[in-house]
Design a protein around this motif. Sequence first.
Motif, PDB file in Angstrom:
ATOM      1  N   ASN A   1     -58.386 -23.694  -5.963  1.00  0.00           N
ATOM      2  CA  ASN A   1     -57.480 -24.435  -7.011  1.00  0.00           C
ATOM      3  C   ASN A   1     -56.041 -24.375  -5.988  1.00  0.00           C
ATOM      4  OD1 ASN A   1     -59.091 -25.163  -9.057  1.00  0.00           O
ATOM      5  ND2 ASN A   1     -58.209 -23.631 -10.310  1.00  0.00           N
ATOM      6  N   ALA A   2     -55.661 -23.444  -5.465  1.00  0.00           N
ATOM      7  CA  ALA A   2     -54.256 -23.156  -4.867  1.00  0.00           C
ATOM      8  C   ALA A   2     -54.583 -24.243  -3.821  1.00  0.00           C
ATOM      9  CB  ALA A   2     -54.207 -21.813  -4.558  1.00  0.00           C
ATOM     10  N   GLY A   3     -55.540 -24.477  -2.871  1.00  0.00           N
ATOM     11  CA  GLY A   3     -55.700 -25.192  -1.877  1.00  0.00           C
ATOM     12  C   GLY A   3     -55.507 -26.577  -2.123  1.00  0.00           C
ATOM     13  N   ASN A   4     -56.025 -27.096  -3.227  1.00  0.00           N
ATOM     14  CA  ASN A   4     -55.921 -28.368  -3.729  1.00  0.00           C
ATOM     15  C   ASN A   4     -54.407 -28.603  -4.023  1.00  0.00           C
ATOM     16  OD1 ASN A   4     -58.474 -30.073  -3.416  1.00  0.00           O
ATOM     17  ND2 ASN A   4     -59.318 -28.556  -4.721  1.00  0.00           N
ATOM     18  N   ASN A   5     -53.725 -27.921  -4.902  1.00  0.00           N
ATOM     19  CA  ASN A   5     -52.570 -27.763  -5.295  1.00  0.00           C
ATOM     20  C   ASN A   5     -51.388 -28.008  -4.282  1.00  0.00           C
ATOM     21  OD1 ASN A   5     -53.085 -27.542  -8.051  1.00  0.00           O
ATOM     22  ND2 ASN A   5     -52.477 -25.378  -8.085  1.00  0.00           N
ATOM     23  N   LEU A   6     -51.728 -27.782  -3.020  1.00  0.00           N
ATOM     24  CA  LEU A   6     -50.809 -28.010  -2.068  1.00  0.00           C
ATOM     25  C   LEU A   6     -50.879 -29.332  -1.821  1.00  0.00           C
ATOM     26  CD1 LEU A   6     -51.543 -24.958   0.455  1.00  0.00           C
ATOM     27  CD2 LEU A   6     -49.616 -25.299  -0.717  1.00  0.00           C
ATOM     28  N   GLY A   7     -52.063 -30.075  -1.631  1.00  0.00           N
ATOM     29  CA  GLY A   7     -52.218 -31.523  -1.176  1.00  0.00           C
ATOM     30  C   GLY A   7     -51.693 -32.079  -2.430  1.00  0.00           C
ATOM     31  N   LEU A   8     -51.987 -32.124  -3.750  1.00  0.00           N
ATOM     32  CA  LEU A   8     -51.641 -32.731  -4.864  1.00  0.00           C
ATOM     33  C   LEU A   8     -50.070 -32.585  -5.095  1.00  0.00           C
ATOM     34  CD1 LEU A   8     -54.390 -31.399  -7.253  1.00  0.00           C
ATOM     35  CD2 LEU A   8     -53.986 -33.647  -6.398  1.00  0.00           C
ATOM     36  N   ARG A   9     -49.431 -31.441  -4.950  1.00  0.00           N
ATOM     37  CA  ARG A   9     -48.124 -31.353  -4.873  1.00  0.00           C
ATOM     38  C   ARG A   9     -47.412 -32.213  -3.947  1.00  0.00           C
ATOM     39  NH1 ARG A   9     -48.887 -25.536  -6.561  1.00  0.00           N
ATOM     40  NH2 ARG A   9     -48.102 -25.487  -8.714  1.00  0.00           N
ATOM     41  N   LEU A  10     -47.889 -32.306  -2.712  1.00  0.00           N
ATOM     42  CA  LEU A  10     -47.382 -33.198  -1.771  1.00  0.00           C
ATOM     43  C   LEU A  10     -47.435 -34.664  -2.187  1.00  0.00           C
ATOM     44  CD1 LEU A  10     -46.149 -33.778   1.021  1.00  0.00           C
ATOM     45  CD2 LEU A  10     -48.353 -33.621   2.013  1.00  0.00           C
ATOM     46  N   ALA A  11     -48.791 -35.013  -2.602  1.00  0.00           N
ATOM     47  CA  ALA A  11     -48.586 -36.327  -3.316  1.00  0.00           C
ATOM     48  C   ALA A  11     -47.942 -36.559  -4.244  1.00  0.00           C
ATOM     49  CB  ALA A  11     -50.083 -36.447  -3.666  1.00  0.00           C
ATOM     50  N   ALA A  12     -47.676 -35.745  -5.209  1.00  0.00           N
ATOM     51  CA  ALA A  12     -46.527 -36.087  -6.144  1.00  0.00           C
ATOM     52  C   ALA A  12     -45.255 -36.148  -5.530  1.00  0.00           C
ATOM     53  CB  ALA A  12     -46.605 -34.887  -7.208  1.00  0.00           C
ATOM     54  N   GLU A  13     -44.713 -35.492  -4.503  1.00  0.00           N
ATOM     55  CA  GLU A  13     -43.666 -35.424  -4.007  1.00  0.00           C
ATOM     56  C   GLU A  13     -43.280 -36.591  -3.580  1.00  0.00           C
ATOM     57  OE1 GLU A  13     -43.251 -32.099  -1.498  1.00  0.00           O
ATOM     58  OE2 GLU A  13     -43.186 -30.782  -3.333  1.00  0.00           O
ATOM     59  N   LEU A  14     -44.509 -37.157  -2.693  1.00  0.00           N
ATOM     60  CA  LEU A  14     -44.496 -38.402  -2.075  1.00  0.00           C
ATOM     61  C   LEU A  14     -44.388 -39.780  -3.033  1.00  0.00           C
ATOM     62  CD1 LEU A  14     -47.000 -37.844   0.772  1.00  0.00           C
ATOM     63  CD2 LEU A  14     -44.401 -38.110   1.124  1.00  0.00           C
ATOM     64  N   GLY A  15     -44.475 -39.500  -4.316  1.00  0.00           N
ATOM     65  CA  GLY A  15     -44.169 -40.626  -5.389  1.00  0.00           C
ATOM     66  C   GLY A  15     -45.656 -41.250  -5.896  1.00  0.00           C
ATOM     67  N   TYR A  16     -46.704 -40.680  -5.354  1.00  0.00           N
ATOM     68  CA  TYR A  16     -48.109 -41.298  -5.920  1.00  0.00           C
ATOM     69  C   TYR A  16     -48.355 -41.054  -7.296  1.00  0.00           C
ATOM     70  CZ  TYR A  16     -48.768 -42.218  -0.968  1.00  0.00           C
ATOM     71  OH  TYR A  16     -48.743 -42.598   0.180  1.00  0.00           O
ATOM     72  N   ASP A  17     -48.805 -42.048  -8.078  1.00  0.00           N
ATOM     73  CA  ASP A  17     -49.208 -41.642  -9.453  1.00  0.00           C
ATOM     74  C   ASP A  17     -50.630 -41.027  -9.605  1.00  0.00           C
ATOM     75  OD1 ASP A  17     -46.804 -42.647 -10.421  1.00  0.00           O
ATOM     76  OD2 ASP A  17     -47.589 -44.617 -10.240  1.00  0.00           O
ATOM     77  N   TYR A  18     -51.483 -41.414  -8.617  1.00  0.00           N
ATOM     78  CA  TYR A  18     -53.098 -40.943  -8.626  1.00  0.00           C
ATOM     79  C   TYR A  18     -53.377 -40.300  -7.620  1.00  0.00           C
ATOM     80  CZ  TYR A  18     -52.411 -44.375 -12.430  1.00  0.00           C
ATOM     81  OH  TYR A  18     -51.901 -45.031 -13.506  1.00  0.00           O
ATOM     82  N   ALA A  19     -54.290 -39.279  -7.529  1.00  0.00           N
ATOM     83  CA  ALA A  19     -54.742 -38.738  -6.310  1.00  0.00           C
ATOM     84  C   ALA A  19     -56.335 -38.580  -6.706  1.00  0.00           C
ATOM     85  CB  ALA A  19     -54.096 -37.342  -6.024  1.00  0.00           C
ATOM     86  N   LEU A  20     -57.053 -38.883  -5.547  1.00  0.00           N
ATOM     87  CA  LEU A  20     -58.541 -38.514  -5.704  1.00  0.00           C
ATOM     88  C   LEU A  20     -58.663 -37.140  -4.975  1.00  0.00           C
ATOM     89  CD1 LEU A  20     -61.743 -39.540  -6.084  1.00  0.00           C
ATOM     90  CD2 LEU A  20     -61.422 -40.374  -3.925  1.00  0.00           C
ATOM     91  N   ILE A  21     -59.391 -36.371  -5.760  1.00  0.00           N
ATOM     92  CA  ILE A  21     -59.867 -35.030  -5.097  1.00  0.00           C
ATOM     93  C   ILE A  21     -61.313 -35.003  -4.798  1.00  0.00           C
ATOM     94  CG2 ILE A  21     -60.028 -32.354  -5.507  1.00  0.00           C
ATOM     95  CD1 ILE A  21     -57.918 -32.999  -7.570  1.00  0.00           C
ATOM     96  N   ALA A  22     -61.615 -34.671  -3.388  1.00  0.00           N
ATOM     97  CA  ALA A  22     -62.964 -34.968  -2.971  1.00  0.00           C
ATOM     98  C   ALA A  22     -63.314 -33.809  -2.056  1.00  0.00           C
ATOM     99  CB  ALA A  22     -62.931 -36.132  -2.253  1.00  0.00           C
ATOM    100  N   ASN A  23     -64.561 -33.221  -2.213  1.00  0.00           N
ATOM    101  CA  ASN A  23     -64.990 -32.218  -1.437  1.00  0.00           C
ATOM    102  C   ASN A  23     -65.514 -32.800   0.049  1.00  0.00           C
ATOM    103  OD1 ASN A  23     -64.633 -30.425  -3.324  1.00  0.00           O
ATOM    104  ND2 ASN A  23     -67.052 -29.702  -3.258  1.00  0.00           N
ATOM    105  N   PRO A  24     -65.306 -32.409   1.304  1.00  0.00           N
ATOM    106  CA  PRO A  24     -65.709 -32.895   2.447  1.00  0.00           C
ATOM    107  C   PRO A  24     -67.228 -33.725   2.361  1.00  0.00           C
ATOM    108  CG  PRO A  24     -64.333 -30.851   2.887  1.00  0.00           C
ATOM    109  CD  PRO A  24     -65.033 -30.959   1.433  1.00  0.00           C
ATOM    110  N   ASP A  25     -68.073 -32.973   1.673  1.00  0.00           N
ATOM    111  CA  ASP A  25     -69.364 -33.302   1.656  1.00  0.00           C
ATOM    112  C   ASP A  25     -69.831 -34.434   0.708  1.00  0.00           C
ATOM    113  OD1 ASP A  25     -69.131 -31.911  -0.516  1.00  0.00           O
ATOM    114  OD2 ASP A  25     -70.861 -30.375   0.259  1.00  0.00           O
ATOM    115  N   MET A  26     -68.663 -34.935   0.147  1.00  0.00           N
ATOM    116  CA  MET A  26     -68.680 -36.284  -0.687  1.00  0.00           C
ATOM    117  C   MET A  26     -69.222 -37.557   0.087  1.00  0.00           C
ATOM    118  SD  MET A  26     -69.033 -35.209  -3.745  1.00  0.00           S
ATOM    119  CE  MET A  26     -69.192 -36.781  -4.438  1.00  0.00           C
TER     120      MET A  26
END
Length: 286
Positions: free
Chosen positions: A69-94
Amino acid sequence: MKISAVLLNYNSAADCAKCVSFLQKQEGVEIDIIIVDNASRADDLVRIKALCARENLRLIANANNCGYNAGNNLGLRLAAELGYDYALIANPDMEFPDPRYAARLVGELEANPMTVAVGSDIVTPEGIHQNPMGSDGSWASSFGWIRGFFCRKKPAEAYDFVDDHRSNHICDKLSGCALMVNLRHLARLGFFDEYPFLYCEEAIFARQAEAAGMQMRYVADVRAIHRHIPSTKGDPRPRFRQWRRSRLYFIRRYSGYPWYGRLLASLSWSTYLGLMIFLSTLKQKL
């Protein structure tokens, strides 16, 4: 439309490269990929840095492994700061063989303003369904492990935690290995709860959304493949301890059970996971 994708890496550079190749083939959306490295080995981090430089990806390199959760939050907060409305969360093995996968999920979010997350059909390479996940149920369901402990079965079509995977519907819970989120709604929730290091992330997220009056949706006619390859992960006892820690936290903070239900559910899960730790210890000594 331009969206973000967040991949959380931990010693999975080869899988990350493959997942990136699928995301780069998506049609109908332009994807800004953020890789969050959760303190991988030095050799794996070198490969991730090379991938990001080669493919012009964003990289957040953690000095410490802070969990899912904390690791994904780092990327999601950055995406929000960059102005994106949507983000796809994916494990590397997807894997995402459908080139309209991301566009279809974004369409579901745009058509349903109160939806915080949408997920697709997710199958193993053998075709076993992993999504959507069913409700955690009442405190009494915490004792279901007793029957399962003595009557383990190989899933034929879907895992036993899976709800209806054949039709589109508002669902109770979605697998965290691949889901599209509305970042504005997620920010209202305070992003993912960072207490769990591993396990119960989906259950906690589902209760966060429910408490805020938000929905989760499942789309049956869009599919991704979870090519998880079982491997030797060493001593399982630390993972069981993390599971116990996260499950007890869910029961105490999010379950909504009455006081006696929280007490009995905590006792049940502590017994089950304590038993698994004991059996693992016994196996180590044999």
